[in-house]
Design an enzyme around this catalytic site. Sequence first.
Site, PDB file in Angstrom:
ATOM      1  N   LYS A 155      -0.705  13.565  13.818  1.00 24.65           N
ATOM      2  CA  LYS A 155       0.298  12.523  13.661  1.00 24.65           C
ATOM      3  C   LYS A 155       0.400  12.125  12.202  1.00 24.65           C
ATOM      4  CE  LYS A 155       1.547   7.742  14.787  1.00 24.65           C
ATOM      5  NZ  LYS A 155       1.227   6.496  15.509  1.00 24.65           N
ATOM      6  N   GLU A 205       3.124  -7.083  14.530  1.00 23.98           N
ATOM      7  CA  GLU A 205       1.855  -6.402  14.815  1.00 23.98           C
ATOM      8  C   GLU A 205       0.647  -7.078  14.179  1.00 23.98           C
ATOM      9  OE1 GLU A 205      -0.038  -1.897  14.918  1.00 23.98           O
ATOM     10  OE2 GLU A 205       1.950  -2.227  14.060  1.00 23.98           O
ATOM     11  N   GLU A 249       1.216   8.810  21.593  1.00 31.09           N
ATOM     12  CA  GLU A 249       1.158   8.213  20.254  1.00 31.09           C
ATOM     13  C   GLU A 249       0.411   6.880  20.299  1.00 31.09           C
ATOM     14  OE1 GLU A 249       4.214   6.320  16.936  1.00 31.09           O
ATOM     15  OE2 GLU A 249       5.014   7.653  18.488  1.00 31.09           O
TER      16      GLU A 249
END
Length: 401
Positions: A155, A205, A249
């Site tokens: 990733k 976040e 993910e």
Amino acid sequence: MSTVHQVAAHTSAPADPHSAVGAATALLDAYREGDRFLATPTRTLLAHGVQREVPHGTAPVAERVAEALRQARSDRRAAPVVIGALPFEQDAPAALVIPETVRTGPSLAYDPLVALPAAEPPATTWTVRPEPEPDVYAKGVSSAVDRMWNGEFSKVVLARTLEVTGPETLDLAAMVQRLGRRDPGGYTFALPTGPDRTLLGASPELLVSRRGNRLVSNPLAGSIPRSDDLAEDVRRAAALLESAKDLHEHAVVVDAVHQVMAPYCSTVEVPARPSLIRTATMWHLSTTVTGTLARPEVSALEIASALHPTPAVCGTPTALARQVIRETEPFDRGFFTGIVGWGDAEGNGEWVVTIRCAEAEGRTLRLYAGAGIVSASVPEAETAETAAKFRTFLNAVGAEL
């Protein structure tokens, strides 16, 4: 007006969050360029002046902050706090200070007056310059996907920027008003990062918070743009919860957070499946990881530094993902995908991933947005995702792609 909805509160709410109607929005209204403003789900902070800067150096940033807070206490400051931003590159200078004064209020989400709309952006002709161009960004995504299929890495998070320039000096106070009132349950910030430069944004976040011995992290990974049509918006949310690509993910990020937090904790709890949070423009897969701190001398910032950068903003394996980012992105990320937040001398604090942000200087905003690239990524879809993430800021200034 949409707000950020979390499955679990990030830290305990103030004892009586409804005791002072207007207390949080008064701090939002009082913000002026040069101040330091931070609104979280637990509190609203407005700081003025600089009592002490945290110096750049080779020692870990958590040690330098702890020393600065000790010195501030020795200067008879009753309860000093540090507030500011750390960059994506951990060896680059941070922008952390102990302010002269700090005014504190409850969360914006608890203030009924936050529902009053901010003033609409004035009609303005903006010049928008993307870097890189969308088709170049898509080619970078395609190249990364090819390398993943060849087994080089699993990733990488690739970003792009927009330089948005208006005819007059930016009204930062008005922008912060719109950001804070648009997502009052999230993390709104406006922090000086250099002479005449301000980092501002509305991140969904939480990297990590500490209150007493309780740690919380809320990694987000896997996203889809929202729709103005209610039925389509619900369909997209449901699809995200079932997306194998996005679930994979997300799992990579949650596992990385768990692995870093575990050595600091006597217990760690990780939900079996992610839930959803929504902002005004995006749906995200979300997992709230909680832990009980094993050693009271470990600060929230020390754990945040250990977590940073998570695969949600860099990739995996980390070192190779960083190299791919340097090779692919034609700009310096600066404070984008770094950390913003506050901490106190007891080690408590809230540190947030610096996304949905821009850096303002004079008449120009430099906006940032990234997407997590895995082997199943489609370049056109990832380009569209970054465009949707830009909307947080474009809506705040009244500009369009």
